[in-house]
Design an enzyme around this catalytic site. Structure first.
Site, short mmCIF file in Angstrom:
data_model
loop_
_atom_site.label_atom_id
_atom_site.label_comp_id
_atom_site.label_asym_id
_atom_site.label_seq_id
_atom_site.Cartn_x
_atom_site.Cartn_y
_atom_site.Cartn_z
N GLU A 47 82.64 74.32 79.86
CA GLU A 47 82.08 73.28 79.92
C GLU A 47 80.42 73.64 79.47
O GLU A 47 79.79 74.43 80.37
CB GLU A 47 82.33 72.78 81.59
CG GLU A 47 80.81 72.05 81.82
CD GLU A 47 81.39 70.86 82.83
OE1 GLU A 47 81.21 72.40 83.82
OE2 GLU A 47 81.11 69.77 83.84
N ASN A 107 79.48 64.45 78.63
CA ASN A 107 79.51 65.84 79.18
C ASN A 107 81.25 66.22 78.33
O ASN A 107 81.56 65.24 78.77
CB ASN A 107 79.77 66.00 80.67
CG ASN A 107 80.17 67.85 81.15
OD1 ASN A 107 80.15 68.51 79.75
ND2 ASN A 107 79.54 67.97 82.11
N LYS A 124 83.51 63.64 80.18
CA LYS A 124 84.15 63.50 81.22
C LYS A 124 84.65 62.40 81.32
O LYS A 124 83.40 61.93 81.72
CB LYS A 124 83.23 64.71 81.72
CG LYS A 124 83.63 65.54 83.76
CD LYS A 124 82.44 66.34 83.44
CE LYS A 124 82.98 66.67 84.83
NZ LYS A 124 81.49 67.88 85.64
N GLU A 143 74.81 65.11 88.05
CA GLU A 143 75.62 64.97 86.92
C GLU A 143 76.01 63.56 87.04
O GLU A 143 75.81 63.62 85.80
CB GLU A 143 76.88 66.11 86.71
CG GLU A 143 77.69 67.23 86.70
CD GLU A 143 79.13 67.23 86.30
OE1 GLU A 143 79.54 66.80 85.07
OE2 GLU A 143 79.52 68.58 86.76
N CYS A 169 86.09 70.51 84.12
CA CYS A 169 85.45 70.88 84.98
C CYS A 169 86.09 69.89 86.45
O CYS A 169 87.26 69.99 87.26
CB CYS A 169 84.40 70.56 86.06
SG CYS A 169 83.48 72.06 87.27
N ASN A 194 82.03 74.93 85.33
CA ASN A 194 81.10 75.48 85.76
C ASN A 194 80.90 74.33 87.26
O ASN A 194 80.55 73.81 87.75
CB ASN A 194 79.49 75.18 85.61
CG ASN A 194 79.35 75.13 84.16
OD1 ASN A 194 78.13 76.07 84.10
ND2 ASN A 194 79.79 74.68 83.55
N1 CDV Z 1 81.01 70.76 86.53
C1 CDV Z 1 81.42 70.38 87.99
O1 CDV Z 1 82.45 69.21 87.85
N2 CDV Z 1 81.68 71.02 88.92
C2 CDV Z 1 81.46 70.56 90.17
C3 CDV Z 1 81.58 70.69 92.12
C4 CDV Z 1 80.37 70.01 91.73
C5 CDV Z 1 82.64 70.66 92.89
C6 CDV Z 1 83.54 71.27 90.23
O2 CDV Z 1 84.07 70.40 91.11
O3 CDV Z 1 83.92 72.23 90.06
#
Ligand code: CDV
Length: 307
Positions: A47, A107, A124, A143, A169, A194
């Site tokens: 990501e 994203n 996303k 975000e 993510c 991330n």
């Molecule tokens: N980049 C993300 O989506 N990170 C989230 C954190 C904030 C919990 C994740 O679910 O890994």
């Protein structure tokens, strides 16, 4: 004949705030070269793979971070990656911040076939974090300030001799992500992430970051009979430590390859896409055993809304 392809996860270590796109693209190309030596057909990158994780900083003006977004893809900075991947005949997925011509911010991840064509785009859906500066946090997770949630959902793409989908993510924590694609027959799901190890809303979860990462992706793979590639941008970036642990997970739910570092690293495995059918046609034969009408009926009786 079995459908074998070699899957790769191109894990990245930290990207600093002042690292240029050109320098990052060089790192991605170095991973491409390793992938070529390993015979990889499809390489997943993380990501927001072209920049530092900028939502950790607040800017009052939304446009304050516009230099972190890509306005077209490929563009001058990423063209060398596309060219080298085409030359090596490696397909890839790449996460980046997208700013559309009409001003929308997503994203985004794109999927590129071995012939260089863009065969899929995913924006996303589950956007975590918060919209406003929260001074008590040691770092922000904005975000929800910098990205809109997408209404395009989870689509799958017929490519790489199989059926491929993407998620990003936080999406990996939601069973709907996998099931939406599972219902479309997905055989490989590519997930970039991330994930800061410090979780401000409940630091008690910090020690479980690695466990939860595996838990959700292994369950998603098994319950939908699909390969899953989870690929991190890990390590300590601008003072914030993020989880690495990039993994390739089989339709059995087993982790079959995993990163051993929190820096730039290639993880790869020869994957039999036909293995998906072992699960899709037995325990998780949706047509035969899944009972959405029953869940709906019971929810209706209890007055619970299902989507
Ligand atoms: N980049 C993300 O989506 N990170 C989230 C954190 C904030 C919990 C994740 O679910 O890994």
């Amino acid at each position: 004949m079995t459908r074998r392809i070699t899957l790769g996860a191109g894990q990245l270590g930290p990207i600093s705030k002042d690292e240029s796109r050109a320098a990052v693209v060089e790192r991605l190309i170095a991973l491409l070269h390793q992938a070529h030596h390993a015979g990889v057909d499809l390489l997943a990158f993380p990501e927001l793979a072209l920049t530092t994780f900028f939502p950790r900083w607040y800017t009052e003006d939304l446009c304050g971070h516009d230099h972190y977004y890509e306005k077209e893809m490929p563009n001058a900075a990423t063209q060398p990656l596309f060219d080298e991947a085409l030359r090596l005949k490696i397909g890839f997925s790449l996460g980046y911040a997208e700013l559309t011509p009409d001003g929308h911010r997503y994203n985004t991840t794109i999927l590129v076939e071995r012939d260089g064509s863009i065969v899929g785009r995913y924006r996303k859906v589950h956007i975590p974090g918060h919209e406003e500066d929260e001074a008590l946090r040691p770092f922000q997770h904005l975000e929800r300030r910098y990205f809109e949630e997408s209404s395009e959902g989870f689509n799958v793409h017929r490519c790489f001799d199989g059926i491929v989908g993407m998620a990003t993510c936080n999406d990996r924590r939601w069973p709907e992500t996998y099931r939406e694609m599972g219902l479309q027959g997905v055989e490989v799901i590519l997930i970039g992430y991330n994930t800061p190890i410090f979780y401000a809303p409940d630091p008690g979860q910090n020690a479980l970051a690695g466990f939860h990462n595996q838990l959700v992706m292994q369950a998603g793979a098994y319950q939908n009979g699909t390969w899953v590639i989870g690929v991190a941008k890990g390590g300590i970036e601008e003072g914030v430590e993020s989880l690495a642990q990039s993994s390739i997970i089989a339709p059995s739910g087993q982790v079959v390859a995993q990163a051993v570092s929190n820096g730039d690293e290639l993880v790869s495995v020869i994957a039999d896409l036909d293995w998906c059918a072992n699960y899709k046609e037995t325990l998780f034969n949706f047509a035969r055993y899944r009972r959405p009408e029953a869940y709906q009926r019971i929810s209706n009786q209890k007055g619970v809304m299902l989507p």
